[in-house]
Design a protein around this motif. Structure first.
Motif, PDB file in Angstrom:
ATOM      1  N   THR A  56       0.644  -1.135   0.369  1.00 29.30           N
ATOM      2  CA  THR A  56      -0.401  -0.307  -0.091  1.00 29.30           C
ATOM      3  C   THR A  56       0.362   1.185  -0.135  1.00 29.30           C
ATOM      4  O   THR A  56       0.325   2.614  -0.321  1.00 29.30           O
ATOM      5  N   ARG A  78       1.737   6.564  -1.330  1.00 28.62           N
ATOM      6  CA  ARG A  78       1.351   5.766  -1.760  1.00 28.62           C
ATOM      7  C   ARG A  78       1.395   4.821  -2.837  1.00 28.62           C
ATOM      8  O   ARG A  78       1.732   5.677  -3.727  1.00 28.62           O
ATOM      9  N   LEU A  79       1.482   3.906  -3.091  1.00 30.81           N
ATOM     10  CA  LEU A  79       1.208   3.214  -4.313  1.00 30.81           C
ATOM     11  C   LEU A  79       0.109   3.353  -5.484  1.00 30.81           C
ATOM     12  O   LEU A  79      -0.464   3.340  -5.039  1.00 30.81           O
ATOM     13  N   THR A  80       0.759   3.558  -6.615  1.00 33.40           N
ATOM     14  CA  THR A  80       0.295   3.703  -7.641  1.00 33.40           C
ATOM     15  C   THR A  80      -0.001   2.712  -8.782  1.00 33.40           C
ATOM     16  O   THR A  80       0.489   1.987  -9.090  1.00 33.40           O
ATOM     17  N   THR A  81      -0.588   2.561  -9.222  1.00 25.76           N
ATOM     18  CA  THR A  81      -1.461   1.691 -10.406  1.00 25.76           C
ATOM     19  C   THR A  81      -0.200   1.335 -11.428  1.00 25.76           C
ATOM     20  O   THR A  81      -0.024   0.900 -11.863  1.00 25.76           O
ATOM     21  N   SER A  82       0.492   2.114 -11.696  1.00 24.21           N
ATOM     22  CA  SER A  82       1.532   2.500 -12.889  1.00 24.21           C
ATOM     23  C   SER A  82       3.290   1.960 -12.429  1.00 24.21           C
ATOM     24  O   SER A  82       3.584   1.882 -12.961  1.00 24.21           O
ATOM     25  N   THR A  84       4.411   3.747 -11.122  1.00 23.33           N
ATOM     26  CA  THR A  84       5.802   4.827 -10.585  1.00 23.33           C
ATOM     27  C   THR A  84       5.371   5.730 -10.075  1.00 23.33           C
ATOM     28  O   THR A  84       4.402   6.274  -9.596  1.00 23.33           O
ATOM     29  N   VAL A  85       6.000   6.568  -9.249  1.00 21.27           N
ATOM     30  CA  VAL A  85       6.464   7.614  -8.065  1.00 21.27           C
ATOM     31  C   VAL A  85       6.367   9.213  -8.893  1.00 21.27           C
ATOM     32  O   VAL A  85       8.167   8.753  -9.025  1.00 21.27           O
ATOM     33  N   VAL A  89       7.347  14.481  -5.414  1.00 25.08           N
ATOM     34  CA  VAL A  89       6.122  13.445  -4.014  1.00 25.08           C
ATOM     35  C   VAL A  89       6.292  14.408  -2.552  1.00 25.08           C
ATOM     36  O   VAL A  89       5.762  14.499  -1.712  1.00 25.08           O
TER      37      VAL A  89
END
Length: 128
Positions: A56, A78-82, A84-85, A89
């Protein structure tokens, strides 16, 4: 008898390698710093691979391997579906070696709540 032999042979074959959590990064457009007095800058873009199921949050920390006691900080995202950070941020203290190039290492911990699911590291010289 053949089926028992075939079953035994299958157990002896190596299991397929599981993909390991990893990531890449580039320093990006941070201001050049070689004074030993770091700037406060936004994080580089991180591209994550093989993030463990259930993750997560990913926690990032930067370490200068030539001066490991200095705290450059990091951040949690927070983890994204892509996978990519994006840049910027969170803020951290930039790489800023006072004498030549140093090797820096980002550590990323994939977390589910308080549990660490996997850890990955990526290194780069600065300046490159």
């Amino acid at each position: 008898m053949r089926s028992v032999l075939a079953a035994c042979l299958c157990l002896m074959l190596p299991a397929p390698a599981l993909a390991e959590f990893s990531f890449t990064f580039q320093w990006g457009a941070i201001p050049l710093c070689t004074s030993g007095d770091p700037n406060r800058v936004g994080n580089p873009q991180f591209v994550l691979s093989d993030v463990p199921e259930g993750t997560t949050v990913v926690e990032f920390r930067l370490k200068d391997l030539d001066v490991p006691g200095y705290n450059h900080g990091g951040g949690k995202v927070r983890l994204t579906t892509s996978g990519t950070v994006p840049m910027g941020v969170f803020k951290y203290k930039s790489p800023c070696p006072p004498n030549g190039s140093h090797t820096y290492e980002w550590t990323a911990k994939a977390r589910a709540g308080g549990k660490v699911l996997a850890t990955a590291k990526a290194r780069r010289k600065y300046p490159e």
